[in-house]
Design an enzyme around this catalytic site. Structure first.
Site, PDB file in Angstrom:
ATOM      1  N   HIS A  52       0.842  -1.197   0.000  1.00  0.00           N
ATOM      2  CA  HIS A  52       0.000   0.000   0.000  1.00  0.00           C
ATOM      3  C   HIS A  52       0.878   1.249   0.000  1.00  0.00           C
ATOM      4  O   HIS A  52       2.095   1.171   0.184  1.00  0.00           O
ATOM      5  CB  HIS A  52      -0.939  -0.001   1.223  1.00  0.00           C
TER       6      HIS A  52
HETATM    7  C1  T46 Z   1       2.552   0.640   6.948  1.00  0.00           C
HETATM    8  C2  T46 Z   1       3.363  -0.562   7.235  1.00  0.00           C
HETATM    9  C3  T46 Z   1       4.831  -0.273   7.354  1.00  0.00           C
HETATM   10  C4  T46 Z   1      -4.751  -0.364  13.205  1.00  0.00           C
HETATM   11  O1  T46 Z   1      -5.901  -0.600  13.633  1.00  0.00           O
HETATM   12  N1  T46 Z   1      -4.042   0.687  13.708  1.00  0.00           N
HETATM   13  C5  T46 Z   1      -2.787   0.981  13.275  1.00  0.00           C
HETATM   14  O2  T46 Z   1      -2.167   1.960  13.776  1.00  0.00           O
HETATM   15  C6  T46 Z   1      -2.202   0.164  12.241  1.00  0.00           C
HETATM   16  C7  T46 Z   1      -0.816   0.469  11.728  1.00  0.00           C
HETATM   17  C8  T46 Z   1      -2.943  -0.868  11.742  1.00  0.00           C
HETATM   18  N2  T46 Z   1      -4.191  -1.126  12.215  1.00  0.00           N
HETATM   19  C9  T46 Z   1      -4.934  -2.301  11.688  1.00  0.00           C
HETATM   20  C10 T46 Z   1      -5.324  -2.213  10.222  1.00  0.00           C
HETATM   21  C11 T46 Z   1      -5.398  -3.668   9.810  1.00  0.00           C
HETATM   22  O3  T46 Z   1      -6.659  -4.189  10.147  1.00  0.00           O
HETATM   23  O4  T46 Z   1      -4.094  -3.437  11.796  1.00  0.00           O
HETATM   24  C12 T46 Z   1      -4.358  -4.342  10.738  1.00  0.00           C
HETATM   25  C13 T46 Z   1      -3.062  -4.690   9.997  1.00  0.00           C
HETATM   26  O5  T46 Z   1      -2.618  -3.539   9.266  1.00  0.00           O
HETATM   27  P1  T46 Z   1      -1.944  -3.660   7.821  1.00  0.00           P
HETATM   28  O6  T46 Z   1      -2.515  -4.797   7.095  1.00  0.00           O
HETATM   29  O7  T46 Z   1      -2.010  -2.306   7.184  1.00  0.00           O
HETATM   30  O8  T46 Z   1      -0.433  -4.011   8.239  1.00  0.00           O
HETATM   31  P2  T46 Z   1       0.892  -3.871   7.370  1.00  0.00           P
HETATM   32  O9  T46 Z   1       1.967  -4.490   8.183  1.00  0.00           O
HETATM   33  O10 T46 Z   1       0.685  -4.340   5.996  1.00  0.00           O
HETATM   34  O11 T46 Z   1       1.146  -2.292   7.278  1.00  0.00           O
HETATM   35  C14 T46 Z   1       1.534  -1.570   8.435  1.00  0.00           C
HETATM   36  C15 T46 Z   1       0.791  -0.243   8.504  1.00  0.00           C
HETATM   37  O12 T46 Z   1      -0.628  -0.473   8.517  1.00  0.00           O
HETATM   38  C16 T46 Z   1       1.118   0.652   7.336  1.00  0.00           C
HETATM   39  O13 T46 Z   1       0.673   1.949   7.570  1.00  0.00           O
HETATM   40  O14 T46 Z   1       3.002   1.555   6.279  1.00  0.00           O
HETATM   41  O15 T46 Z   1       2.945  -1.311   8.378  1.00  0.00           O
END
Ligand code: T46
Length: 137
Positions: A52
């Site tokens: 993303h």
């Molecule tokens: C990024 C990379 C480096 C929350 O509820 N609060 C938060 O502050 C974050 C970061 C995530 N979430 C929830 C959203 C999703 O349901 O946690 C779940 C997993 O998030 P995501 O699939 O976006 O995780 P990554 O590891 O792909 O991405 C994360 C960050 O979301 C993103 O901003 O830049 O780490």
């Protein structure tokens, strides 16, 4: 022209006899005012996280333990790969930057972000990122 990613080398105080201490002082060491930190861990080696970009959020990504491979595509279409393999090494991820991360066994990733969590700040569909990229060209 867009903001570009770059690596940051943080202080590493100490020596091998007593261990090391690294610092991110929020007062003057970051290119943005931090509002949030979060971390990821226990990610299987086969998994690619991220996939993303963010409209506004700026971030610093650190591997406080293990190795993280970060692949980046800027809104200008420039590609970067960073291997974070030192606990005092971070990478700055500007807004509108597509990023993916892969992790070594037991890697712990720490992220310092400029915004509070807001799902509407995410661009999770690569075709949407491509459309923004074309408009930006
Ligand atoms: C990024 C990379 C480096 C929350 O509820 N609060 C938060 O502050 C974050 C970061 C995530 N979430 C929830 C959203 C999703 O349901 O946690 C779940 C997993 O998030 P995501 O699939 O976006 O995780 P990554 O590891 O792909 O991405 C994360 C960050 O979301 C993103 O901003 O830049 O780490």
């Amino acid at each position: 022209m867009c903001q570009k990613p770059y690596t940051l080398e943080l202080p590493m105080l100490g020596d091998s006899s007593i261990g090391y201490l690294s610092i991110v002082d929020f007062k003057d060491m970051l290119p943005f005012e931090p509002l949030r930190i979060y971390w990821t861990y226990f990610t299987p080696e086969s998994i690619v996280r991220g996939r993303h970009a963010h409209h506004k959020t700026e971030q610093i990504l650190l591997a406080v333990s293990g190795i993280i491979l970060v692949n980046i595509e800027t809104i200008d279409g420039e590609l970067y790969t960073y291997k974070l393999d030192k606990p005092n090494m971070g990478v700055y991820i500007p807004p509108l930057t597509w990023h993916t991360m892969q992790y070594s066994h037991a890697a712990v990733q720490l992220i310092i972000a400029s915004t509070s969590y807001d799902e509407s700040d995410y661009i999770r569909d690569y075709t949407v990122f491509e459309t923004i990229k074309k408009k930006h060209a």
